[in-house]
Design a protein around this motif. Structure first.
Motif, mmCIF file in Angstrom:
data_model
loop_
_atom_site.group_PDB
_atom_site.id
_atom_site.type_symbol
_atom_site.label_atom_id
_atom_site.label_comp_id
_atom_site.label_asym_id
_atom_site.label_seq_id
_atom_site.Cartn_x
_atom_site.Cartn_y
_atom_site.Cartn_z
ATOM 1 N N ILE A 94 0.837 -1.205 0.000
ATOM 2 C CA ILE A 94 0.000 0.000 0.000
ATOM 3 C C ILE A 94 0.871 1.254 0.000
ATOM 4 O O ILE A 94 0.485 2.291 -0.570
ATOM 5 C CB ILE A 94 -1.002 -0.017 1.179
ATOM 6 N N ASP A 95 2.059 1.191 0.597
ATOM 7 C CA ASP A 95 2.987 2.321 0.519
ATOM 8 C C ASP A 95 3.344 2.621 -0.938
ATOM 9 O O ASP A 95 3.473 3.793 -1.333
ATOM 10 C CB ASP A 95 4.270 2.017 1.298
ATOM 11 N N ALA A 96 3.500 1.565 -1.728
ATOM 12 C CA ALA A 96 3.853 1.756 -3.138
ATOM 13 C C ALA A 96 2.765 2.521 -3.882
ATOM 14 O O ALA A 96 3.052 3.267 -4.829
ATOM 15 C CB ALA A 96 4.101 0.396 -3.803
ATOM 16 N N VAL A 97 1.522 2.361 -3.455
ATOM 17 C CA VAL A 97 0.421 3.101 -4.076
ATOM 18 C C VAL A 97 0.485 4.571 -3.666
ATOM 19 O O VAL A 97 0.356 5.469 -4.509
ATOM 20 C CB VAL A 97 -0.934 2.474 -3.700
ATOM 21 N N HIS A 98 0.687 4.827 -2.380
ATOM 22 C CA HIS A 98 0.789 6.224 -1.936
ATOM 23 C C HIS A 98 1.953 6.939 -2.629
ATOM 24 O O HIS A 98 1.856 8.135 -2.938
ATOM 25 C CB HIS A 98 0.958 6.280 -0.420
ATOM 26 N N GLU A 99 3.024 6.218 -2.887
ATOM 27 C CA GLU A 99 4.177 6.845 -3.540
ATOM 28 C C GLU A 99 3.871 7.294 -4.966
ATOM 29 O O GLU A 99 4.575 8.141 -5.524
ATOM 30 C CB GLU A 99 5.365 5.876 -3.532
ATOM 31 N N ARG A 100 2.807 6.776 -5.560
ATOM 32 C CA ARG A 100 2.421 7.139 -6.926
ATOM 33 C C ARG A 100 1.299 8.181 -6.969
ATOM 34 O O ARG A 100 0.805 8.500 -8.046
ATOM 35 C CB ARG A 100 1.962 5.886 -7.678
ATOM 36 N N MET A 101 0.920 8.734 -5.816
ATOM 37 C CA MET A 101 -0.270 9.592 -5.771
ATOM 38 C C MET A 101 -0.168 10.783 -6.709
ATOM 39 O O MET A 101 -1.179 11.247 -7.260
ATOM 40 C CB MET A 101 -0.512 10.057 -4.325
ATOM 41 N N GLY A 102 1.028 11.288 -6.927
ATOM 42 C CA GLY A 102 1.210 12.423 -7.824
ATOM 43 C C GLY A 102 0.806 12.146 -9.259
ATOM 44 O O GLY A 102 0.583 13.086 -10.044
ATOM 45 N N GLU A 103 0.698 10.866 -9.644
ATOM 46 C CA GLU A 103 0.262 10.518 -10.999
ATOM 47 C C GLU A 103 -1.221 10.793 -11.206
ATOM 48 O O GLU A 103 -1.665 10.964 -12.347
ATOM 49 C CB GLU A 103 0.527 9.035 -11.281
ATOM 50 N N TRP A 104 -2.001 10.823 -10.125
ATOM 51 C CA TRP A 104 -3.457 10.843 -10.271
ATOM 52 C C TRP A 104 -4.127 12.040 -9.605
ATOM 53 O O TRP A 104 -5.139 12.530 -10.098
ATOM 54 C CB TRP A 104 -4.061 9.562 -9.664
ATOM 55 N N LEU A 105 -3.594 12.475 -8.481
ATOM 56 C CA LEU A 105 -4.288 13.481 -7.680
ATOM 57 C C LEU A 105 -3.868 14.874 -8.130
ATOM 58 O O LEU A 105 -2.733 15.302 -7.888
ATOM 59 C CB LEU A 105 -3.968 13.268 -6.192
ATOM 60 N N ARG A 106 -4.783 15.554 -8.814
ATOM 61 C CA ARG A 106 -4.500 16.912 -9.260
ATOM 62 C C ARG A 106 -5.812 17.693 -9.381
ATOM 63 O O ARG A 106 -6.890 17.098 -9.554
ATOM 64 C CB ARG A 106 -3.748 16.923 -10.586
ATOM 65 N N PRO A 107 -5.725 19.008 -9.267
ATOM 66 C CA PRO A 107 -6.936 19.829 -9.323
ATOM 67 C C PRO A 107 -7.714 19.610 -10.620
ATOM 68 O O PRO A 107 -7.129 19.408 -11.694
ATOM 69 C CB PRO A 107 -6.389 21.254 -9.247
ATOM 70 N N GLY A 108 -9.040 19.636 -10.504
ATOM 71 C CA GLY A 108 -9.913 19.469 -11.657
ATOM 72 C C GLY A 108 -10.416 18.052 -11.832
ATOM 73 O O GLY A 108 -11.492 17.853 -12.415
ATOM 74 N N ARG A 109 -9.671 17.069 -11.366
ATOM 75 C CA ARG A 109 -10.151 15.683 -11.419
ATOM 76 C C ARG A 109 -11.120 15.451 -10.265
ATOM 77 O O ARG A 109 -10.989 16.032 -9.184
ATOM 78 C CB ARG A 109 -8.997 14.691 -11.309
ATOM 79 N N VAL A 161 -2.033 17.884 -0.678
ATOM 80 C CA VAL A 161 -2.558 19.125 -1.226
ATOM 81 C C VAL A 161 -1.942 19.297 -2.611
ATOM 82 O O VAL A 161 -0.760 18.989 -2.809
ATOM 83 C CB VAL A 161 -2.261 20.337 -0.315
ATOM 84 N N ALA A 162 -2.759 19.706 -3.573
ATOM 85 C CA ALA A 162 -2.275 19.810 -4.951
ATOM 86 C C ALA A 162 -2.613 21.181 -5.530
ATOM 87 O O ALA A 162 -3.640 21.778 -5.204
ATOM 88 C CB ALA A 162 -2.904 18.720 -5.828
ATOM 89 N N GLY A 163 -1.729 21.664 -6.397
ATOM 90 C CA GLY A 163 -2.018 22.871 -7.168
ATOM 91 C C GLY A 163 -1.478 24.144 -6.582
ATOM 92 O O GLY A 163 -0.874 24.958 -7.281
ATOM 93 N N ARG A 164 -1.700 24.334 -5.287
ATOM 94 C CA ARG A 164 -1.141 25.510 -4.612
ATOM 95 C C ARG A 164 -1.135 25.207 -3.118
ATOM 96 O O ARG A 164 -1.754 24.231 -2.665
ATOM 97 C CB ARG A 164 -1.941 26.768 -4.933
#
Length: 371
Positions: free
Chosen positions: A160-175, A246-249
């Motif tokens: 599950i840590d490996a999933v959190h380490e990839r969060m920047g691939e998916w979590l961004r403003p507008g989605r 937190v993403a974007g700003r």
């Protein structure tokens, strides 16, 4: 690790001794974590009866539907010494249960989450037997994890840590939260889990609801996002880890101020874990810091729960639980602060009490992560 290490045959004998010591004549376990703990069999729960009959003395018997006998025989159950008997569709399986008990019984322990229709059918099949909860016996066997179980939980934690380490691939403003959650769910499976147990993606005001889930609400720039995810590994053991992003700003100043308090509280609770310390003292280590900072009313839940073959099990890290921690106990440390209508935050690690302290099974950073 081999199945004989994770599901050793000696467990059945230990459970039989504990059953006798509890004044029970047998345990009757339907599909679920208790049955898997004792036999390694991940049984299908359905209207056809599957039941482990474990007398305090005598041969354990696994009653299964005929069409599921191949699955039972392919599981670790046979290697544990369990006899398997089957019943065909259209036949009454309960005479197999009474035969497996070997004689009259005065008291039996039933799986805590057995279906009511099976509870009542067993009451009719065993009219002279009082019914109690099997957890009276099995709680104490399961609460301390073996080295093999700790290794399985560590494997789950790394996945599950490996999933959190990839969060920047998916979590961004507008989605939307749901779009991000779909990507996370796929990644949980790709990381080695056989099942996705839950995905919470809670942005902005939704983060103030600890069990929010997901929605079609788009994530706003600078909004805190609570991501709580977990799954089941092939071993049967579970993962569960929460991080806040937190993403974007940058996040609002109010949020970063109380996140610093939360971060210190979570670290303090982890550091408090050692043998002999009570579960409620670990809860207090986090709760007191949060309360002293003026956010006590915003910490809405206990500090943690045990984990293993169930996502939530003993011990519970909560006010009122004076149980002393022991080596092998595995549980979450997950304080949170939730401001209704605005935002919230939670930090969660799975930890294990060791002989001289604590081991974190989730090792990604717990600081607020900016994406």
């Amino acid at each position: 690790m081999g199945t004989d290490e994770l599901y050793p045959p000696a467990r059945l004998a230990a459970a039989q001794r504990a059953t006798a010591a509890a004044g029970l004549d047998a345990l009757l376990l339907s599909p679920g974590s208790d049955l898997r703990y004792l036999t390694g069999y991940d049984a299908h729960a359905g209207e056809r009866l599957t039941l482990l009959v474990l007398p305090a003395e005598g041969e354990p018997t696994l009653v299964v539907p005929t069409l599921e006998r191949p699955a039972a025989e392919a599981s670790p159950a046979q290697a544990t010494g369990v006899r398997i008997v089957d019943h065909a569709d259209g036949t009454d399986p309960y005479p197999l249960v009474t035969a497996a008990l070997g004689g009259p019984v005065a008291a039996v322990g039933l799986a805590d989450r057995m279906w009511a229709e099976q509870v009542l059918a067993l009451r009719a099949a065993l009219p002279g037997a009082s019914q109690r909860l099997a957890s009276e016996v099995l709680r104490e066997l399961r609460i301390r994890k073996s080295p093999a179980e700790v290794a399985a939980l560590a494997e789950a934690g790394a996945a599950i840590d490996a999933v959190h380490e990839r969060m920047g691939e998916w979590l961004r403003p507008g989605r939307t939260e749901s779009e991000v959650a779909a990507d996370i769910a796929a990644a949980i499976r790709a990381a080695g889990h056989v099942a996705v147990d839950f995905v919470i993606v809670a942005a902005g005001p939704n983060g103030a609801s600890p069990h929010h889930g997901t929605s079609d609400r788009p994530i706003g720039a600078g909004e805190p996002v609570v991501v709580d995810i977990g799954g089941t590994m092939p071993s049967g053991y579970r993962s569960d880890c929460t991080r806040t992003y937190v993403a974007g700003r940058p996040a609002p100043a109010e949020f970063t101020e109380y996140y610093a308090v939360l971060h210190a509280a979570q670290r303090a609770a982890v550091a408090a874990v050692r043998p002999g310390v009570s579960a409620e003292a670990v809860d207090a280590a986090a709760r007191d810091l949060i309360a002293d900072a003026g956010h006590g009313d915003a910490f809405l839940h206990r500090t943690g729960h045990g984990i293993g073959l169930d996502g939530h099990e003993e011990p519970y890290v909560v006010t009122g639980n004076g149980r002393a921690l022991e080596p092998g106990m595995a549980f979450s440390i997950e304080p949170g602060i939730y401001l209704a209508g605005r935002h919230g935050a939670r930090i969660e690690d799975i930890v294990v009490c060791t002989t001289d302290g604590v081991r974190r099974l989730n090792t990604t950073p717990t600081e607020l992560t900016a994406l």
